[in-house]
Structures are given as C-alpha cells and as structure tokens.
Design a protein around this motif. Structure first.
Motif, PDB file in Angstrom:
ATOM      1  N   SER A  59       0.815  -1.222   0.000  1.00  0.00           N
ATOM      2  CA  SER A  59       0.000   0.000   0.000  1.00  0.00           C
ATOM      3  C   SER A  59       0.844   1.266   0.000  1.00  0.00           C
ATOM      4  O   SER A  59       0.364   2.335  -0.385  1.00  0.00           O
ATOM      5  N   GLU A  97      -6.063   1.239   3.474  1.00  0.00           N
ATOM      6  CA  GLU A  97      -7.016   0.734   2.481  1.00  0.00           C
ATOM      7  C   GLU A  97      -7.170   1.664   1.284  1.00  0.00           C
ATOM      8  O   GLU A  97      -7.142   1.234   0.133  1.00  0.00           O
ATOM      9  N   SER A  98      -7.325   2.973   1.557  1.00  0.00           N
ATOM     10  CA  SER A  98      -7.580   3.879   0.429  1.00  0.00           C
ATOM     11  C   SER A  98      -6.353   3.963  -0.490  1.00  0.00           C
ATOM     12  O   SER A  98      -6.487   4.042  -1.709  1.00  0.00           O
ATOM     13  N   ASN A 108      -6.336   0.771  -2.579  1.00  0.00           N
ATOM     14  CA  ASN A 108      -7.370   0.829  -3.626  1.00  0.00           C
ATOM     15  C   ASN A 108      -6.956   1.771  -4.755  1.00  0.00           C
ATOM     16  O   ASN A 108      -7.131   1.447  -5.940  1.00  0.00           O
ATOM     17  N   ALA A 109      -6.420   2.930  -4.383  1.00  0.00           N
ATOM     18  CA  ALA A 109      -6.018   3.906  -5.403  1.00  0.00           C
ATOM     19  C   ALA A 109      -4.889   3.341  -6.270  1.00  0.00           C
ATOM     20  O   ALA A 109      -4.885   3.512  -7.497  1.00  0.00           O
ATOM     21  N   ALA A 150      -4.293   0.128  -6.850  1.00  0.00           N
ATOM     22  CA  ALA A 150      -4.871  -0.920  -7.714  1.00  0.00           C
ATOM     23  C   ALA A 150      -5.586  -0.285  -8.907  1.00  0.00           C
ATOM     24  O   ALA A 150      -5.449  -0.755 -10.043  1.00  0.00           O
ATOM     25  N   ASP A 151      -6.325   0.801  -8.654  1.00  0.00           N
ATOM     26  CA  ASP A 151      -7.047   1.472  -9.745  1.00  0.00           C
ATOM     27  C   ASP A 151      -6.101   2.030 -10.798  1.00  0.00           C
ATOM     28  O   ASP A 151      -6.461   2.152 -11.970  1.00  0.00           O
ATOM     29  N   TYR A 161      -5.128  -6.133  -7.654  1.00  0.00           N
ATOM     30  CA  TYR A 161      -6.217  -6.398  -6.723  1.00  0.00           C
ATOM     31  C   TYR A 161      -5.731  -6.156  -5.294  1.00  0.00           C
ATOM     32  O   TYR A 161      -4.776  -6.809  -4.865  1.00  0.00           O
ATOM     33  N   PRO A 162      -6.387  -5.250  -4.570  1.00  0.00           N
ATOM     34  CA  PRO A 162      -6.007  -5.052  -3.172  1.00  0.00           C
ATOM     35  C   PRO A 162      -6.518  -6.201  -2.315  1.00  0.00           C
ATOM     36  O   PRO A 162      -7.590  -6.741  -2.593  1.00  0.00           O
ATOM     37  N   TYR A 163      -5.758  -6.574  -1.302  1.00  0.00           N
ATOM     38  CA  TYR A 163      -6.220  -7.637  -0.394  1.00  0.00           C
ATOM     39  C   TYR A 163      -5.739  -7.319   1.015  1.00  0.00           C
ATOM     40  O   TYR A 163      -4.533  -7.204   1.262  1.00  0.00           O
ATOM     41  N   LYS A 164      -6.706  -7.185   1.928  1.00  0.00           N
ATOM     42  CA  LYS A 164      -6.363  -6.864   3.315  1.00  0.00           C
ATOM     43  C   LYS A 164      -6.025  -8.130   4.092  1.00  0.00           C
ATOM     44  O   LYS A 164      -6.830  -9.066   4.143  1.00  0.00           O
TER      45      LYS A 164
END
Ligand code: NAP
Length: 239
Positions: free
Chosen positions: A10, A36-37, A40-41, A43-44, A50-53
């Motif tokens: 991340s 998380e954000s 996600n950003a 990955a976009d 693909y994000p994975y927590k």
C-alpha cells in the motif's frame, strides 16, 4: 499472466514494486493492512491489480489470502515478502509487545506467507520468492536491535530455503535496502538523517523505485541463475 503477491504494497517500497511488476506485465495482488484507500487507489492506477487486506503476522489471514489467490487466479507465481515495521529505541527499554510486533511482522510474517504460497509453486515446479531484508540485518544497528535481528533472520531464511526448494524449480533471493525515502524514515530527526546521509558513499538516501527495480530484476528471467543471494541496495553504505 503470472500472479505476484506483494505484502505491504500500500505504501513505500511495496507500492513501487507493485508499479514496477505491473509495468512488467504481471497481475499484482496488493496486500495491505491499514492503508485501504492507498491500496485501492494504487490498484485502480495499475493494469491488473487487486487489493487484499491481511495481517501477515496472523496465520489465518495469510492462509485466507493465498486461498483467495489460488481460487481466483490459479495460484501464486511470485511472492515478494516486503511488509515490515521498524522500532527505534534502546533494546532493554522495549516492551515484550514491541519485541513481538517487530518479530511477528518482519520475520514470522514472511515465513507464514512463504509457507502458504509454496504449495502452488511446488505444484507448478516453478516459482520466485523475493524477501526484503535491510542493511541492518547484514551489519546490525544500535537502537534497532530487534529490527536488525528480524532482518538477519530474513537473510538466513532466504539462504536456507533456497537450498531446500531449488530442486522444485523455485528461486529464493533477498533485497537488502539501505536508507530509503519512505514513511518508515519520516520520524527520523533531520540531524540523524543528515548524519546517515553523510555516511553513504553516494551522499543521498535511496528512492523506493530504486529498490523496486532490483525486485523486478529478481522477478524476471534475467536473474534465472541467482538463488539464495542478497543484493544490497544501499548506495555503498554497508558492503
Ligand atoms: P513503509 O513505507 O512504512 O510501508 C510499510 C508497509 O508494510 C505498508 O504497506 C504497511 O501496510 C505494511 N505492513 C505493516 N505491517 C503489516 C502487516 N502486519 N500486515 C500487512 N502489511 C503490513 O515501509 P518501507 O520503507 O516501504 O519498507 C518496506 C520494507 O523494506 C520493510 O520490510 C522494511 O523493513 C524494509 N526496509 C526499508 C528501509 C527504509 O529505509 N525505508 C530500509 C531497509 C529495509 P499498511 O499501511 O496498509 O498497514
């Protein structure tokens, strides 16, 4: 398309590695815990990511992450054990919880991720594992004693595992960064940073992209006969 799992992708070195490996044509799983954000950003912004927590220090989380990768993408081809935390302070003043946190994330986390990624690689008789250590794991740092021990452990883990799984077509190598410009160093006092910089033959700290490009090399066929080695990326500070 080969699937790469990068832990702690991340931010910092992991996010630049995700970018570099995506540019090289891999599908990238961006593991994160709190950011998380950012995950996600990132990955976009990448072609297939693909994000994975998952908390890599928790076996259940780690197992679930590699099960997800297996079910959705047919398994992990490349694993980059990058996630890590530092702790700066006198060893004897560290609480038991602080000691456990550093060892559990930096060393146990990499061991667990490797354990749960390996069956896919053994089945395919092919795989690449890249561990991120630190120059302090090679040299030892005062006031980063447990961190240094965790990273020395990563180097030992790399060497031993390379011997064990080489016959299964799996290469295991290690990248050992020096002082790199990421959040990990953002709390260093300016005086400490300039003291460190002065000790670096190249007279500057490194960029996360400069570590990422070595990770990309180790993930590629250009490094096809490298196994069990540690590449130091530290501007010549520790040799
Ligand atoms: P960073 O910017 O602080 O980023 C650390 C990453 O690790 C974040 O993505 C964080 O995710 C993730 N992470 C932490 N705990 C986690 C956990 N329990 N489960 C999953 N992810 C977790 O650090 P960095 O500088 O990029 O460091 C990356 C690696 O390089 C580390 O292993 C570090 O020890 C090593 N290294 C760094 C330097 C340096 O000078 N920066 C030097 C030598 C070695 P969230 O934010 O989502 O929680």
């Amino acid at each position: 398309m080969k699937t790469v799992v990068i832990t702690g992708a991340s931010r910092g070195i992991g996010s630049k590695a995700a970018q570099a490996l995506s540019d090289a044509g891999y599908r990238v799983i961006i593991n994160y815990l709190h950011s998380e954000s950012k995950a996600n950003a990132l990955a976009d912004s990448l072609k297939e990511a693909y994000p994975y927590k998952a908390d890599i220090s928790k076996a259940d989380d780690v197992k679930a992450m590699f099960d997800y990768v297996r079910k959705r993408f047919g398994g992990t081809d490349i694993l980059v054990n990058n996630a890590g935390v530092s702790h700066i302070g006198v060893f004897q003043l560290m609480s038991d919880e602080e000691i456990a946190r550093v060892l559990d994330i930096n060393l146990k986390g990499a061991v667990l991720c490797t354990k749960y990624a390996l069956p896919d690689m053994i089945k395919k008789h092919s795989g690449i594992i890249i561990n991120v250590a630190s120059m302090w794991g090679e040299d030892g740092a005062s006031c980063e004693v447990v961190y240094s021990a965790s990273k020395a452990g990563i180097i030992g883990f790399t060497k031993a595992l390379a011997k064990e799984v080489g016959m299964s077509g799996i290469r295991v190598n290690c990248v050992s960064p020096g002082v790199i410009d990421t959040d990990m160093n953002k709390e260093l006092e300016p005086d400490t940073l300039s003291f460190l910089t002065n000790d670096i033959p190249l007279k500057r700290i490194g960029l996360p992209s400069e570590v990422a490009s070595v990770i990309r090399f180790l993930a590629s066929n250009d490094s096809s006969y490298l196994n069990g080695i540690t590449i130091s990326v530290n501007g010549g500070m520790v040799m």
